[in-house]
Write a protein that holds these residues in place. Structure first.
Motif, mmCIF file in Angstrom:
data_model
loop_
_atom_site.group_PDB
_atom_site.id
_atom_site.type_symbol
_atom_site.label_atom_id
_atom_site.label_comp_id
_atom_site.label_asym_id
_atom_site.label_seq_id
_atom_site.Cartn_x
_atom_site.Cartn_y
_atom_site.Cartn_z
ATOM 1 N N ARG A 149 -5.450 46.946 98.930
ATOM 2 C CA ARG A 149 -6.114 48.269 99.293
ATOM 3 C C ARG A 149 -5.431 48.908 100.683
ATOM 4 N NH1 ARG A 149 -11.655 47.388 97.721
ATOM 5 N NH2 ARG A 149 -11.920 45.244 96.665
ATOM 6 N N PRO A 150 -5.967 50.016 100.801
ATOM 7 C CA PRO A 150 -6.849 50.952 100.072
ATOM 8 C C PRO A 150 -6.665 51.526 98.682
ATOM 9 C CG PRO A 150 -6.070 52.428 101.691
ATOM 10 C CD PRO A 150 -5.471 50.906 101.611
ATOM 11 N N VAL A 151 -7.600 51.994 97.902
ATOM 12 C CA VAL A 151 -7.402 52.613 96.616
ATOM 13 C C VAL A 151 -7.131 53.933 96.852
ATOM 14 C CG1 VAL A 151 -8.362 52.969 94.612
ATOM 15 C CG2 VAL A 151 -8.663 50.792 95.295
ATOM 16 N N PHE A 152 -7.964 54.467 97.661
ATOM 17 C CA PHE A 152 -7.899 56.102 97.852
ATOM 18 C C PHE A 152 -7.009 56.447 99.172
ATOM 19 C CE2 PHE A 152 -11.995 55.610 95.947
ATOM 20 C CZ PHE A 152 -11.696 56.338 94.716
ATOM 21 N N PHE A 153 -6.485 57.624 99.125
ATOM 22 C CA PHE A 153 -5.540 58.082 100.123
ATOM 23 C C PHE A 153 -6.081 59.457 100.613
ATOM 24 C CE2 PHE A 153 -2.511 61.316 101.231
ATOM 25 C CZ PHE A 153 -1.756 60.975 102.211
ATOM 26 N N LYS A 154 -6.638 59.647 101.816
ATOM 27 C CA LYS A 154 -7.491 60.748 102.366
ATOM 28 C C LYS A 154 -6.260 61.717 103.193
ATOM 29 C CE LYS A 154 -11.013 59.094 103.981
ATOM 30 N NZ LYS A 154 -12.057 58.905 104.798
ATOM 31 N N GLN A 155 -6.395 63.082 103.067
ATOM 32 C CA GLN A 155 -5.233 63.707 103.971
ATOM 33 C C GLN A 155 -5.984 65.080 104.245
ATOM 34 O OE1 GLN A 155 -1.522 65.639 102.246
ATOM 35 N NE2 GLN A 155 -0.548 64.913 104.057
ATOM 36 N N PHE A 208 -5.824 59.085 94.631
ATOM 37 C CA PHE A 208 -5.400 57.815 94.324
ATOM 38 C C PHE A 208 -4.134 57.530 95.072
ATOM 39 C CE2 PHE A 208 -7.998 57.743 90.437
ATOM 40 C CZ PHE A 208 -9.087 56.786 90.867
ATOM 41 N N ARG A 209 -4.294 56.252 95.678
ATOM 42 C CA ARG A 209 -2.909 55.954 96.498
ATOM 43 C C ARG A 209 -1.709 55.611 95.912
ATOM 44 N NH1 ARG A 209 -0.970 51.361 98.883
ATOM 45 N NH2 ARG A 209 -2.766 50.159 97.959
ATOM 46 N N SER A 210 -0.686 56.230 96.024
ATOM 47 C CA SER A 210 0.360 55.989 95.266
ATOM 48 C C SER A 210 1.714 55.505 96.167
ATOM 49 C CB SER A 210 0.848 57.268 94.448
ATOM 50 O OG SER A 210 1.291 58.270 95.490
ATOM 51 N N MET A 211 1.395 55.519 97.435
ATOM 52 C CA MET A 211 2.579 55.183 98.197
ATOM 53 C C MET A 211 2.042 53.805 98.719
ATOM 54 S SD MET A 211 4.310 57.738 98.764
ATOM 55 C CE MET A 211 5.235 57.627 100.246
ATOM 56 N N ARG A 212 3.017 52.790 99.199
ATOM 57 C CA ARG A 212 2.866 51.478 99.668
ATOM 58 C C ARG A 212 2.155 51.276 101.093
ATOM 59 N NH1 ARG A 212 5.800 48.191 96.386
ATOM 60 N NH2 ARG A 212 7.498 49.065 95.412
ATOM 61 N N VAL A 213 1.329 50.400 101.276
ATOM 62 C CA VAL A 213 0.794 50.427 102.523
ATOM 63 C C VAL A 213 1.623 50.210 103.829
ATOM 64 C CG1 VAL A 213 -0.782 48.775 103.792
ATOM 65 C CG2 VAL A 213 -1.479 49.646 101.408
ATOM 66 N N ARG A 214 2.576 49.423 103.442
ATOM 67 C CA ARG A 214 3.724 49.239 104.524
ATOM 68 C C ARG A 214 4.925 50.084 104.052
ATOM 69 N NH1 ARG A 214 0.795 44.429 104.051
ATOM 70 N NH2 ARG A 214 0.079 43.544 105.935
ATOM 71 N N SER A 215 5.017 51.144 104.438
ATOM 72 C CA SER A 215 6.055 51.977 103.900
ATOM 73 C C SER A 215 7.421 51.685 104.646
ATOM 74 C CB SER A 215 5.873 53.515 104.416
ATOM 75 O OG SER A 215 4.699 53.676 103.482
ATOM 76 N N THR A 216 8.381 51.831 103.816
ATOM 77 C CA THR A 216 10.076 51.669 104.299
ATOM 78 C C THR A 216 10.121 52.945 105.282
ATOM 79 O OG1 THR A 216 10.447 50.260 102.594
ATOM 80 C CG2 THR A 216 12.201 51.073 103.735
ATOM 81 N N PRO A 217 10.675 52.752 106.558
ATOM 82 C CA PRO A 217 11.037 53.872 107.365
ATOM 83 C C PRO A 217 12.105 54.564 106.505
ATOM 84 C CG PRO A 217 10.854 52.201 108.528
ATOM 85 C CD PRO A 217 10.668 51.620 107.273
ATOM 86 N N ARG A 218 12.186 56.176 106.535
ATOM 87 C CA ARG A 218 13.239 56.782 105.971
ATOM 88 C C ARG A 218 13.861 57.675 107.076
ATOM 89 N NH1 ARG A 218 10.344 60.392 101.155
ATOM 90 N NH2 ARG A 218 12.679 60.474 100.498
#
Length: 226
Positions: A56-62, A77-87
């Motif tokens: 979770r979560p399922v939804f992403f709000k911006q 709908f969330r398409s990115m990982r919860v724990r993102s890899t730093p870019r």
């Protein structure tokens, strides 16, 4: 605190088409309600697949800029990982978008070929077919968006708009629009603004119908992302 354009300035010419705008709102309510009912099984499947892959979560709000630059929370709908890899190339929004004379015509927010290691496998799929946009029917039902209109822009970009560019904010943002059916993510900012202003200046219900039909063709073809 950032003031809305409606409170501070009004450089726009209103649509002044009350009958068509009323019909458009009725269509938005009926259309979004029907869409939410029809797509409810897809909502459930996508939600379960997102949870199975990355929790979770399922939804992403911006926060996005809506009518007259009033901010609202846009759902996806969330398409990115919860724990993102730093870019390493990421910068803060304030350093990215600091134009003082309007957003440059050659600016491109993203490209269809942009690789992002933080996008999940499910995220790639729902983005390709614009399924991540389905929760925005909730925004339409709430009156924050319309089925058809310029795509809602992020606040960090709209605060840099020139007076002419702000004119795209005189109509509600849409799930899809004239720009998205004439290039989608493959166009630069100048082309997008020209398409959005064409829609604002030529708004009518027949144009909305044309956008809906063209959008349906593009979604089935999986062309780009909105």
């Amino acid at each position: 605190m950032r003031n809305s354009l409606k409170q501070t300035e009004d450089p726009f010419t209103k649509l002044n088409k009350p009958f068509q705008e009323s019909i458009k709102r009725i269509v938005d309510i009926i259309g979004s309600t029907i869409a939410l009912i029809i797509f409810s099984p897809i909502f459930v499947v996508i939600a379960l697949l997102i949870i199975c892959e990355d929790g979770r979560p399922v939804f992403f709000k911006q926060k996005r800029s809506g009518l007259y630059d009033n901010a609202f929370s846009m759902y996806k709908f969330r398409s990115m990982r919860v724990r993102s890899t730093p870019r390493s190339k990421d910068k803060s929004s304030s350093s990215k978008y600091n134009w003082t004379t309007g957003v440059p015509d050659n600016f491109v927010f993203k490209t269809a070929s942009e690789a992002n290691p933080n996008i999940t496998k499910m995220g790639h799929f729902i983005r390709k077919y614009s399924l991540d946009e389905l929760p925005q029917f909730i925004n339409v039902l709430k009156g924050e968006m319309s089925l058809i209109g310029p795509r809602p822009e992020i606040i960090e970009i709209t605060r840099c708009y020139s007076t002419e560019q702000k004119m795209r904010l005189t109509v509600k943002p849409g799930i899809t629009g004239w720009a998205q059916t004439n290039g989608r993510s493959n166009m630069n900012h100048g082309e997008k603004i020209r398409c959005d202003l064409y829609y604002v200046n030529n708004f009518n219900l027949w144009l909305d119908l044309k956008v809906i039909l063209k959008t349906a063709v593009q979604v089935v073809a999986g062309k780009g992302s909105v």
